[in-house]
Design an enzyme around this catalytic site. Structure first.
Site, PDB file in Angstrom:
ATOM      1  CD  GLU A 180     -10.202  -8.760  -9.328  1.00  0.00           C
ATOM      2  OE1 GLU A 180     -10.060  -9.845  -8.482  1.00  0.00           O
ATOM      3  OE2 GLU A 180     -10.689  -9.127 -10.318  1.00  0.00           O
ATOM      4  CG  ASP A 201     -12.716 -15.826 -15.608  1.00  0.00           C
ATOM      5  OD1 ASP A 201     -12.874 -15.255 -14.701  1.00  0.00           O
ATOM      6  OD2 ASP A 201     -11.583 -15.760 -16.503  1.00  0.00           O
TER       7      ASP A 201
END
Length: 277
Positions: free
Chosen positions: A194, A57
């Protein structure tokens, strides 16, 4: 004999399956993933030997010029999954579940996952820990492979106070460990980490029985992922320190992507001192 990096990949590669990814992980070979949003780049990345194509996304920022991933819709994700699947031959295709497409209930998540799977995704990725374990269990029980995503979760960027390193305090690290275990126990086949400290990522990777894929999480994860436009050096503006421009020193995109595969598998990238936290 040419020494170009792409020569190391055989064009006769068999299709990458979840079983094959688990074999590579069990053997200790580092896994490679890059974001991908269209058919042409899908072919380039597949030919270069990248195992996993993440239809992220992140396209909201990279392709649409938005300030975050939040505005991206499920229909937009499905369009790009279809495009990538059309160009791909052998890589494993992962579709991001966009904001508000799975938070309401596990059944909503299943409906959204079905849209992406029918568009050509072989796995879906969803962000967050804690409440997501129930959803992951619901999906995997129904035959949908799931990739988790912990640490900096861009869909929650406003709640997190911006793009900041996660898991720096003892308490935050403990929560990340717990969430990772819960996702693994719920059936997640892999987890993206992340922007978390390299030491923490290494510790959790050792504890889990599934692959971890790092982006700003150090070299000790089971594999690596970068945003395609970042690693090709065409993203404008200030980039995170975990990014490396793989076009430097190479004459073509094909060579740059192949160099990424070589450097991840040989543990040259990422260098914890240069790219880690």
């Amino acid at each position: 004999m040419s020494s170009h990096p792409q020569d190391s990949h055989h064009t006769t590669r068999k299709p990458i399956t979840l079983h094959r990814l688990r074999e590579l992980y069990a053997s200790g070979e580092k896994l490679t993933m890059l974001t991908c949003y269209d058919a042409t780049f899908a072919r380039v990345l597949d030919d270069a030997g990248v195992e996993m194509l993440l239809v992220g996304d992140s396209l909201g920022m990279v392709l649409q010029g938005k300030s975050s991933t939040v505005p991206v819709t499920l229909d937009e994700m499905a369009y790009h999954v279809r495009s990538v699947a059309a160009g791909n031959k052998t890589a494993w295709v992962i579709g991001d579940m966009p904001f508000a497409s799975y938070q309401q209930s596990p059944s909503q998540a299943m409906q959204s996952a079905a849209v992406l799977m029918q568009a050509g995704a072989q796995m879906v990725k969803l962000e967050g820990g804690g409440w997501t374990a129930e959803t992951v269990h619901f999906l995997t029980e129904r035959g949908v492979p799931v990739c988790g995503h912990l640490g900096l979760t861009p869909q929650s960027v406003h709640a997190l106070g911006g793009y900041r390193i996660q898991g720096k305090t003892d308490e935050a690290a403990s929560v990340l460990r717990q969430h990772a275990k819960e996702l693994s126990d719920a059936g997640a086949a892999m987890i993206v980490f992340e922007l978390i400290p390299s030491v923490l990522a290494a510790e959790i990777t050792r504890l889990l029985p599934i692959p971890t894929i790092g982006i700003g999480a150090g070299v000790d994860c089971s594999g690596q992922v970068l945003v395609l436009h970042d690693m090709l050096g065409i993203t404008r503006g200030r980039l995170p320190r975990f990014v490396k421009n793989f076009m430097q020193g190479y004459a073509s995109i094909d060579e740059g992507v192949a160099a990424y595969v070589v450097e991840v598998k040989s543990e040259q990238f990422p260098d914890n001192a240069t790219h880690g936290y």
